[in-house]
Design an enzyme around this catalytic site. Structure first.
Site, PDB file in Angstrom:
ATOM      1  N   GLY A 210     -10.138 -18.868  -2.637  1.00 47.53           N
ATOM      2  CA  GLY A 210     -11.371 -17.837  -2.316  1.00 47.53           C
ATOM      3  C   GLY A 210     -11.135 -16.693  -3.221  1.00 47.53           C
ATOM      4  CG  ASN A 211     -13.994 -14.604  -4.461  1.00 48.33           C
ATOM      5  OD1 ASN A 211     -14.608 -13.627  -3.845  1.00 48.33           O
ATOM      6  ND2 ASN A 211     -14.797 -15.583  -4.735  1.00 48.33           N
ATOM      7  CE1 TYR A 212      -7.450 -10.247  -3.185  1.00 54.67           C
ATOM      8  CE2 TYR A 212      -8.018 -10.611  -5.433  1.00 54.67           C
ATOM      9  CZ  TYR A 212      -6.858 -10.499  -4.526  1.00 54.67           C
ATOM     10  OH  TYR A 212      -5.708 -10.865  -4.525  1.00 54.67           O
ATOM     11  CB  ALA A 278     -17.544 -13.510  -5.746  1.00 59.68           C
TER      12      ALA A 278
END
Ligand code: PMT
Length: 401
Positions: A210-212, A278
């Site tokens: 995943g990402n932030y 994102a």
């Protein structure tokens, strides 16, 4: 004639020295043709008398839940429903805290909690109170609930100190409201698709890539479009925030493939699509149906496959009347990369934010963007709240409609 003519406005006044400016604000609103109901906190009455306010508004000022000698009940619910907007000016640190946390111990806060209309908050306080983390956190919370914060100005303060904390001038507050109402409906009849948040690509039942992304930028865009009259479909990856405006339909997804599928369902009916999510560029080729154990001697190797590019897929499918907007999140070669993405994905506009700029990008409440269009020079904007950035982006999109 002012666009405020005939509007029902609840003017909330709190106990601060800037309350004297509320008299001018009230006069200007009345002059613009608005019908104004003043709601004042008990502390507000220490700074300015209800007699002045009721004479100017030609309505009894509301402060208590009921009139002591007659028992007449003042309905905050009715007031909240009557209002086309509520303006709280000045908003003190104490009232901001109560509003942010639902502490409904006076008529002003109960009216705020019942209001279905847009709410505008013009804080005023001493500079140290203004920059205290408690005040800043409360303001950020209130903004995340969809309220409009009219930032205070800097200058000479009642304490004798100089700094940020002066309530915005009444003329500018009126202008802010006029701007809001005049563009309030400029997206009426339009259907906007927005992607927001991260995607999670499953490795096994307990792990993912995943990402932030927090979703804050995408959700701010959704609120901005909905407040300007659009029907909004928000396709969101996993985030901890919620959309507020009832004109927003949120479709929750987890992976890039799910996000693409949901976008493709609605894209043909939309005239504007903004790709703010994102999206993970890669996903594990397989997802283990059981938790991968660490007892094995050898370290597991996760083979990745390319995810579909949602923006590029919609770019290939779009027709001439649709506007497709992308984002570029970069760490280097920002301008070159953004321009390449604009053409490669067949976008009409791209919003660049750089991880090199303090206060920009993932997680934070602010962003600093540059907007690239095919037919004009890039436009650079200063660091602003994500709500204000959303306004700038939508203003640019509206120019292209
Ligand atoms: O959510 P926040 O915490 O508020 O943070 C906001 C943000 C930083 C996530 C947002 O402002 C932002 O920059 N979003 C785009 C992030 C990104 O993935 O950028 P990119 O340069 O990798 O992608 C370019 C464009 O293609 C984007 O519009 C992206 O949504 C889209 N894309 C990318 C990959 C992919 N497989 N499919 C896509 O549609």
């Amino acid at each position: 004639m002012s666009i405020l003519n005939g509007k029902h406005i609840v003017l909330g006044i709190c106990g601060g020295i800037a309350a004297y400016k509320s008299v001018s604000l009230l006069r200007l609103l009345i002059k613009a043709g608005a019908e104004v109901q003043v709601v004042i906190t008990p502390a507000g009455k220490e700074f300015i008398t209800p007699v002045t306010l009721s004479a100017l508004s030609q309505k009894p000022v509301v402060s208590e839940f009921f009139t002591a000698n007659t028992g007449e009940w003042h309905s905050h619910v009715d007031l909240g429903l009557w209002a086309d907007c509520m303006v709280i000016a000045p908003a003190t640190a104490s009232t901001l805290g109560k509003m942010a946390h639902g502490i409904a111990d006076n008529m002003l806060v109960t009216t705020y909690l019942s209001a279905k209309s847009p709410v505008f908050i013009a804080p005023a306080m001493d500079l140290d109170m203004m920059r205290h983390p408690s005040t800043q956190t409360n303001l950020a919370l209130l903004a995340s609930y969809g309220n409009h914060i009219i930032e205070p100005g800097s200058g000479f303060l009642a304490s004798g100190l100089e700094g940020k904390g002066r309530m915005e001038e009444p003329e500018n507050i009126v202008k802010y409201l006029e701007d809001f109402f005049s563009k309030a409906q400029d997206l009426a009849g339009h259907h906007v698709l927005i992607t927001a948040g991260p995607t999670y690509e499953k490795i096994d039942p307990v792990r993912f890539i995943g990402n932030y992304s927090s979703g804050k930028m995408g959700y701010a865009l959704a609120e901005e479009c909905a407040s300007r009259g659009a029907k909004v479909t928000l396709v969101s990856g996993p985030v901890s925030i919620k959309a507020v405006n009832p004109a927003i339909t949120t479709v929750h997804v987890e992976s890039a493939r799910e996000m693409l599928e949901e976008c493709r369902k609605v894209f043909p009916e939309t005239d504007i699509a903004i790709m703010c999510a994102a999206v993970a560029d890669y996903a594990p080729a397989t997802c283990s149906d059981r938790k991968i154990k660490r007892e094995h001697d050898d370290v597991p190797v996760i083979t990745l496959v390319k995810n579909p590019d949602i923006a590029a897929t919609l770019g290939a499918e779009k027709n001439d009347s649709q506007i497709l907007v992308g984002f570029a999140l970069e760490t280097d070669n920002e301008t070159v990369n953004a321009e390449q993405k604009l053409y490669k994905k067949n976008l009409d506009m791209i919003v660049l934010n750089s991880m090199r700029d303090n206060g920009a990008g993932f997680g934070v409440d602010t962003n600093k963007v540059s907007i690239f269009k095919r037919d004009s020079d890039p436009m650079d904007f200063p660091l602003k709240t994500k709500a204000q950035v959303a306004t700038d982006i939508i203003d640019e999109i509206v120019k292209s409609l």
